[in-house]
Scaffold this active site. Structure first.
Site, short mmCIF file in Angstrom:
data_model
loop_
_atom_site.label_atom_id
_atom_site.label_comp_id
_atom_site.label_asym_id
_atom_site.label_seq_id
_atom_site.Cartn_x
_atom_site.Cartn_y
_atom_site.Cartn_z
N GLY A 1 53.38 142.91 -25.54
CA GLY A 1 52.03 142.13 -25.62
C GLY A 1 51.76 141.99 -23.95
O GLY A 1 50.96 141.77 -23.32
N GLY B 1 53.62 143.51 -21.89
CA GLY B 1 52.90 144.11 -20.41
C GLY B 1 53.78 145.83 -20.44
O GLY B 1 54.31 146.15 -21.87
N ASP C 1 59.34 133.78 -27.23
CA ASP C 1 58.66 135.17 -27.47
C ASP C 1 60.37 135.20 -28.40
O ASP C 1 60.54 136.33 -28.50
CB ASP C 1 57.82 135.65 -26.88
CG ASP C 1 57.46 136.93 -27.84
OD1 ASP C 1 57.12 137.23 -29.12
OD2 ASP C 1 57.09 137.93 -27.18
#
Length: 637
Positions: free
Chosen positions: A27, A29, A138
């Site tokens: 999400g 790159g 994340d």
């Protein structure tokens, strides 16, 4: 790590780096494998972030600043950065290893020492990240790379610096299935959210994708994971550490530094002096009904320190390994939460940390015993039977379930970190070099145990073996028994030319398989169908339907009872002895404890194991309840 070819539309080079392929895309790159033309330094990873949505300016290079604040041993080292046609890029060292997500999806869940190393390594990285005043936001299996020198946490693309009060910015950026509740709701995301995501990631590593539910790792934000029901399936040492990390309220979750201490064998009663409960930037306030931390500390000092095993939050990491890990962690993270957490002094004698006693016992008081198990259900069940009988005889017990394979728990037994573990005498004899299980001469329980006693190191001994065996056997459906009048392997000689045998791939080429069946019993099967062990449920179903006529399975596999399969007698003892046998550290168990375990062996039968395994595997009964019921039924409780 799999590198995919470049796709149409991918540039041939970025910032002068030649692109060799795609490492992955997320999400945040695209990551390319790249090299600098003419350089002999090897490939690097080049990440180009996606442009921001809604026409905003392209992503800036703030990730570089954040990653450089975190200790380099935790992350992929930043080598270069710049812009190309107005788009930023970051160049880092290339970590040659699969992501945790890819490894689990390809090879299944991790266990034993691999799971321990993953838990400790990733939590060291997370503690160092928070010590640098950074929240990752994340933390997922896709952002943990399994390098040869240990796990690396990568992709700080949504990381943010923590504010003065330890609060992060609001927002739901990240991977939905691994988000903490406050992150999924778009609230403030702080260090506690990373701890929650770490716990989900460890559950994924230990149990596989089933912990994520039907939606998989990309499920929607509104999906309830129901993680609580999966915590009980984790190895006990990990379950006790993960459970508090999954609490709904961020302030009730332990800080990364506290989790690290638990992983290194320090229970809640072994916290460094003055270290607060909860996150270092969260006020520590007792809730109604709770005792003040000072009162708890005083009670702990009066009670003494507990054994640093899984029951007190420890792992199966040995004392000398914990000692070394503490030194490494202090050397690598000397500031912030990690430095505060690791201030407990080391032993003054310079040797291994002595195993702490549960309390200062009187000379006649039974000492605390540690009962361990391997990482499969039957071993856990047997260890619970051992634990309950020892407790009934007055011995305090620490349970260390799901340690791993024999390579993991056997050294712990030698060192005295595990006092009792259920074993199988034939397999143990093969492991220690006391018996050649490929020999054609049949082996009895007595002969196997005699060789074992001569071979074991002086610290260990085996107690009485049970009649119960978990070994290879040739099984057939009950309707096949009735049709052909089968009772033993010798009866197969006249009918086997029309039978297909199913079993593990090794069964086709081992003496304790098709070769031995032909040599000892004159059995020649028409064909052989290989099955993985995890597919034995399918093999059992095929046997019941008659599609496969015979199977080489384990005598206590619950599938035998579920599909009404019968194990044929083995009068020539082709498959040797595999009796359930307690392996104990002789220096720690007194005569009463040994007598209690021998009493279990005197009663335990293979039929008992079949019944109990079926209750656990198919009926979903708790191991503790099944073990207690068996002990009561046999007059041992």
């Amino acid at each position: 790590m799999t590198v995919e070819p470049l796709r149409p539309g991918d540039p041939a080079s970025i910032g002068g780096y030649e692109l060799l392929g795609r490492v992955g895309e997320g999400g945040q790159g695209v990551v390319y494998l790249a090299t600098w033309p003419g350089s002999a330094d090897g490939p690097v990873a080049l990440k180009m972030p996606h442009a921001r949505p809604d026409g905003d300016a392209p992503a800036d290079l703030s990730e570089i600043t954040l990653v450089r604040q975190v200790a380099r041993f935790c992350t992929a080292r930043i080598l270069d950065a710049g812009t190309d046609a107005g788009r930023p890029y970051i160049v880092s060292e290339y970590v040659d290893g699969p992501s945790l997500r890819a490894a689990v999806e390809a090879d299944g869940p991790l266990g034993g020492a691999r799971l321990e190393r993953l838990a400790v390594g990733t939590m060291v990285a997370l503690a160092a990240t928070h010590a640098a005043n950074v929240v990752h936001r994340d933390f997922t299996p896709g952002n943990v790379l399994l390098a040869a020198d240990g796990p690396r946490v990568v992709d700080f693309g949504v990381a943010k610096a923590l504010g003065p009060a330890g609060r992060g910015e609001p927002g739901a950026s990240g991977t939905p299935a691994f988000m903490a509740p406050e992150q999924a709701a778009g609230g403030e995301v702080g260090a506690a959210a990373d701890v929650y995501s770490w716990a989900v990631t460890m559950a994924f590593a230990a149990l596989g994708p089933r912990v994520l539910g039907a939606g998989g790792p990309d499920g929607g934000l509104g999906r309830t994971l129901r993680l609580e029901r999966h915590v009980v399936d984790l190895p006990s040492w990990l379950a006790e550490i993960v459970a508090p990390c999954l609490r709904e309220e961020p302030g009730e979750r332990p800080a990364a530094s506290e989790v690290l201490l638990r992983l290194l064998g320090y229970g809640p009663d072994r916290r460094a002096p003055g270290q607060p409960v909860g996150h270092p930037r969260t006020p520590t306030v007792a809730r109604p009904g709770e005792r003040p931390p000072q009162q708890e500390q005083g009670e702990r000092e009066e009670q003494g320190e507990r054994h640093p095993g899984p029951a007190s939050g420890g792992t199966v990491i040995s004392a000398w390994r914990r000692h070394r890990l503490l030194i490494v962690a202090m050397a690598l993270a000397l500031s912030g939460a990690v430095a505060v957490a690791l201030t407990r002094p080391f032993p003054s004698d310079g040797g291994e940390r002595r195993r702490p006693a549960a309390a200062a016992p009187t000379p006649s008081a039974p000492r605390r015993l540690t009962v361990g198990s391997a990482n499969f259900p039957e071993s856990v069940l047997l260890s619970e039977i051992y634990a309950q009988i020892l407790e009934a005889r007055g011995h305090p017990v620490t349970r260390r379930r799901g340690i791993g394979s024999r390579e993991d728990y056997y050294p712990l037994a030698v060192k005295g970190e595990v006092d009792v573990v259920p074993e199988y005498n034939g397999a143990l004899a093969s492991y220690v070099g006391a018996l050649d299980l490929t020999a054609k001469a049949p082996a009895t329980t007595a002969s196997v145990n005699e060789r074992l006693r001569r071979r074991l190191p002086p610290e260990l001994e085996i107690l009485d073996s049970a009649k119960a065996e978990d070994k290879d056997a040739i099984v057939v459906a009950r309707h096949t028994v009735a049709r052909y009048g089968l009772t033993s392997l010798a009866d197969l000689k006249d009918v086997s030319d029309g039978f297909v045998l199913g079993g593990t791939p090794e069964a086709e080429t081992r003496h304790q398989g098709m070769i031995g069946l032909r040599a000892v019993y004159g059995v020649r099967f028409k064909d052989f169908q290989p099955f993985r062990h995890e597919d034995f449920g399918t093999l059992a179903a095929l046997l019941a339907r008659g599609s496969v006529q015979a199977g080489q399975m384990f005598t206590t596999d619950p599938a035998l009872r579920a599909h009404d399969l019968v194990a044929l007698d083995d009068p020539a003892r082709l498959f040797g002895s595999q009796n359930v046998t307690p392996l104990v550290n002789r220096t720690e168990l007194d005569a009463g404890a040994k007598a209690a375990l021998d009493a279990v062996s005197a009663k335990l039968t293979t039929e008992d194991l079949l019944y109990m395994n079926a209750r656990v595997a198919h009926d979903g009964d708790e191991v503790e309840a099944v073990a207690k019921a068996w002990l009561v039924q046999n007059g041992l409780l």
